[in-house]
Design a protein around this motif. Structure first.
Motif, PDB file in Angstrom:
ATOM      1  N   GLN A   1     -73.944 -66.466  56.154  1.00 19.47           N
ATOM      2  CA  GLN A   1     -72.527 -66.607  56.489  1.00 19.47           C
ATOM      3  C   GLN A   1     -71.684 -66.440  55.226  1.00 19.47           C
ATOM      4  N   PRO A   2     -70.654 -65.588  55.248  1.00 22.95           N
ATOM      5  CA  PRO A   2     -69.795 -65.447  54.060  1.00 22.95           C
ATOM      6  C   PRO A   2     -68.888 -66.664  53.887  1.00 22.95           C
ATOM      7  N   ASP A   3     -68.251 -66.722  52.745  1.00 22.89           N
ATOM      8  CA  ASP A   3     -67.264 -67.771  52.508  1.00 22.89           C
ATOM      9  C   ASP A   3     -66.120 -67.629  53.514  1.00 22.89           C
ATOM     10  N   ASN A   4     -65.457 -68.759  53.791  1.00 19.61           N
ATOM     11  CA  ASN A   4     -64.326 -68.738  54.708  1.00 19.61           C
ATOM     12  C   ASN A   4     -63.201 -67.844  54.187  1.00 19.61           C
ATOM     13  N   TRP A   5     -62.378 -67.372  55.135  1.00 21.87           N
ATOM     14  CA  TRP A   5     -61.209 -66.584  54.776  1.00 21.87           C
ATOM     15  C   TRP A   5     -60.327 -67.382  53.826  1.00 21.87           C
ATOM     16  N   ARG A   6     -59.764 -66.697  52.842  1.00 22.15           N
ATOM     17  CA  ARG A   6     -59.068 -67.392  51.747  1.00 22.15           C
ATOM     18  C   ARG A   6     -57.835 -68.169  52.216  1.00 22.15           C
ATOM     19  N   THR A   7     -57.179 -67.705  53.288  1.00 23.23           N
ATOM     20  CA  THR A   7     -55.996 -68.388  53.812  1.00 23.23           C
ATOM     21  C   THR A   7     -56.083 -68.440  55.323  1.00 23.23           C
ATOM     22  N   VAL A   8     -55.901 -69.610  55.899  1.00 22.30           N
ATOM     23  CA  VAL A   8     -55.943 -69.744  57.356  1.00 22.30           C
ATOM     24  C   VAL A   8     -54.734 -69.030  57.952  1.00 22.30           C
ATOM     25  N   PRO A   9     -54.936 -68.186  58.997  1.00 24.63           N
ATOM     26  CA  PRO A   9     -53.803 -67.463  59.593  1.00 24.63           C
ATOM     27  C   PRO A   9     -52.703 -68.405  60.074  1.00 24.63           C
ATOM     28  N   GLU A  10     -51.451 -67.986  59.870  1.00 29.45           N
ATOM     29  CA  GLU A  10     -50.290 -68.753  60.323  1.00 29.45           C
ATOM     30  C   GLU A  10     -49.750 -68.095  61.585  1.00 29.45           C
ATOM     31  N   TRP A  11     -49.884 -68.791  62.698  1.00 29.20           N
ATOM     32  CA  TRP A  11     -49.453 -68.242  63.980  1.00 29.20           C
ATOM     33  C   TRP A  11     -48.096 -68.816  64.379  1.00 29.20           C
ATOM     34  N   GLY A  12     -47.204 -67.923  64.841  1.00 28.11           N
ATOM     35  CA  GLY A  12     -45.929 -68.367  65.385  1.00 28.11           C
ATOM     36  C   GLY A  12     -44.799 -68.443  64.394  1.00 28.11           C
ATOM     37  N   HIS A  13     -45.050 -68.029  63.136  1.00 24.58           N
ATOM     38  CA  HIS A  13     -43.965 -68.106  62.151  1.00 24.58           C
ATOM     39  C   HIS A  13     -43.061 -66.880  62.204  1.00 24.58           C
ATOM     40  N   ASP A  14     -43.462 -65.869  62.979  1.00 19.29           N
ATOM     41  CA  ASP A  14     -42.703 -64.622  63.030  1.00 19.29           C
ATOM     42  C   ASP A  14     -42.566 -64.189  64.487  1.00 19.29           C
ATOM     43  N   SER A  15     -41.891 -63.066  64.712  1.00 18.12           N
ATOM     44  CA  SER A  15     -41.690 -62.543  66.058  1.00 18.12           C
ATOM     45  C   SER A  15     -43.036 -62.199  66.694  1.00 18.12           C
TER      46      SER A  15
END
Length: 344
Positions: free
Chosen positions: A179-193
C-alpha cells in the motif's frame, strides 16, 4: 522477452498436436473452480493455442446482465470498458494462480497497454459470443499475461464476423501488493461550485448501476469527482469485483465531465497506459476521483487519476488515460452547467 508458461499443472507438451493443446478440458475447468476460487469466471476454458495462449469463451446476454442495459448508447447496450478490465484481471489471475503454477497464488500488481479497440455492441438485444485469450510468460519473478477479448457477430445473412474488442497486459506478482503512503492532502469537497448528479446524467447515458457520480467540482489542479454514497457492496454487486470497476468508472466519468465542459463533446474510453489497483476493502467510505488533465501534441487530452477515501488512502492509480469522441452533438443548454462548475 520471458519464458512462456503454457500451463504448469496441466503437463502440456511442447509441440501442439490437437486444437485443445493436449489439455483435458473438463478437468481443466474443474481445476479452475476447485477449492476456494479467486472469483467465479463468466467464461469456460475451451482450449489452448500455443500462439494465442489459453482460450476462454462465453455468451453474454443483455437480457441477463443489468450492467449492459445500464450502459446503452442510442438504445444499443455496449460492454463497459471497466468490465473489459475486470475480465482481463480475472482471466489472468485465474490462469496464473490456478493453472500456471504449483506454488502460492499470484496477485495482480499492474495492468498496462489497455486498448479499447472496438465497442462490443449488443444489437437488437441479442447475445454475443465472446472469446478471451491469455498468453502468459515469466519475467524474473513476475508473470505477465497478454490478454485479448474478441467477439463473434452473426449478420442478417447468417455470416459469422469476428472483431477485436479489448487488449491489454496484466502483471502478477507472488508477493502481496504494498500500500502506498496516503494522499498528501485530503480532498476538500463542497468548497467550490459543484456540478450535480442531476445535471451530469441529463447528458450521460448511464443507467442506475453506472450513475457513479454524486457531483464534480474543481479542486486546485484536479477535477474532483465524488462517488455516490448509495454505492455499497450490498446495493451494487459491481462494487464486489476484483478490479474495482466502479472506482475505475468514477475516474472515467470525472474525466468525461471535464471534456464535456471544456470541449462540448462527449467521449468514450480509448486506452489506459497503466492502472495499479490496491487490494483495499471498498466499504463504508467517501470516495473521490482526483483527475489531472494534461494536453500533449495536437491538443490531445490525456488524464492521470487517483481514487482516495476521506482519509487519503489510495485505492487505485491510473496513468495516460485517453478517449475518443462520439459523433453526437450535445445540447448547449445542457453543457452550460458543466462549463460553469469547471470555470471554463
Amino acid at each position: 522477452s520471458g519464458e512462456v508458461i503454457l500451463a504448469g499443472k496441466l503437463s502440456v507438451l511442447e509441440e501442439q498436436t490437437d486444437p485443445s493443446g493436449g489439455m483435458n478440458i473438463p478437468k481443466a475447468n474443474l481445476e479452475l473452480r476447485s477449492g476456494d476460487p479467486i472469483q467465479t469466471m463468466f467464461s469456460e476454458l475451451t482450449g489452448l493455442d500455443f500462439q494465442d495462449g489459453i482460450i476462454l469463451e462465453a455468451d453474454l446476454d443483455p437480457k441477463n446482465e443489468s450492467f449492459l442495459h445500464d450502459h446503452e448508447v442510442n438504445g444499443v447496450p455496449i460492454l463497459p470498458g471497466v468490465m473489459g478490465i475486470e475480465g482481463f484481471t480475472v482471466a489472468a489471475r485465474h490462469i496464473v494462480s490456478e493453472l500456471g503454477t504449483e506454488g502460492p497464488g499470484f496477485n495482480v500488481s499492474l495492468l498496462r497497454q489497455i486498448r479499447f479497440e472496438t465497442p462490443l455492441k449488443f444489437y437488437r438485444d441479442e447475445p454475443r459470443h465472446i472469446i478471451w485469450k491469455a498468453q502468459v510468460h515469466q519475467q524474473n519473478d513476475e508473470m505477465v499475461a497478454d490478454v485479448t477479448l474478441s467477439s463473434i457477430l452473426k449478420t442478417k445473412l447468417g455470416e459469422r464476423k469476428t472483431s477485436g474488442q479489448f487488449s491489454g497486459q496484466v502483471v502478477l506478482e507472488p508477493t502481496p501488493i504494498l500500500q502506498p503512503d496516503n494522499w498528501r492532502t485530503v480532498p476538500e469537497w463542497g468548497h467550490d461550485s459543484i456540478l450535480s448528479k442531476d445535471e451530469i446524467y441529463q447528458i450521460y447515458f448511464h443507467g442506475p448501476s453506472f450513475q457513479v457520480l454524486e457531483g464534480v467540482q474543481r479542486w486546485d489542479e484536479y477535477v474532483l469527482g465524488k462517488l455516490q454514497p448509495d454505492f455499497t457492496p450490498d446495493s451494487n454487486h459491481l462494487m464486489q469485483l476484483t478490479s474495482h470497476p466502479i472506482l475505475i468508472e468514477l475516474c472515467f466519468q470525472t474525466a468525461g465531465v471535464f471534456e464535456i465542459g471544456t470541449t462540448g463533446q462527449m467521449r468514450l474510453p480509448s486506452s489506459v497506459g497503466a492502472l495499479k489497483i490496491y487490494p483495499n476493502q471498498v466499504i463504508g467510505r467517501d470516495f473521490y476521483a482526483l483527475v489531472k488533465p494534461r494536453t500533449i501534441l495536437d491538443d490531445e487530452m490525456v488524464f492521470d487519476a487517483w481514487v482516495v477515501d476521506q482519509e487519503g488512502k489510495i485505492y487505485l492509480e491510473m496513468r495516460d488515460y485517453r478517449t475518443v469522441q462520439l459523433p453526437n452533438e450535445l445540447d448547449a443548454s445542457l453543457v452550460a452547467p458543466f462549463k460553469k462548475a469547471l470555470g471554463v
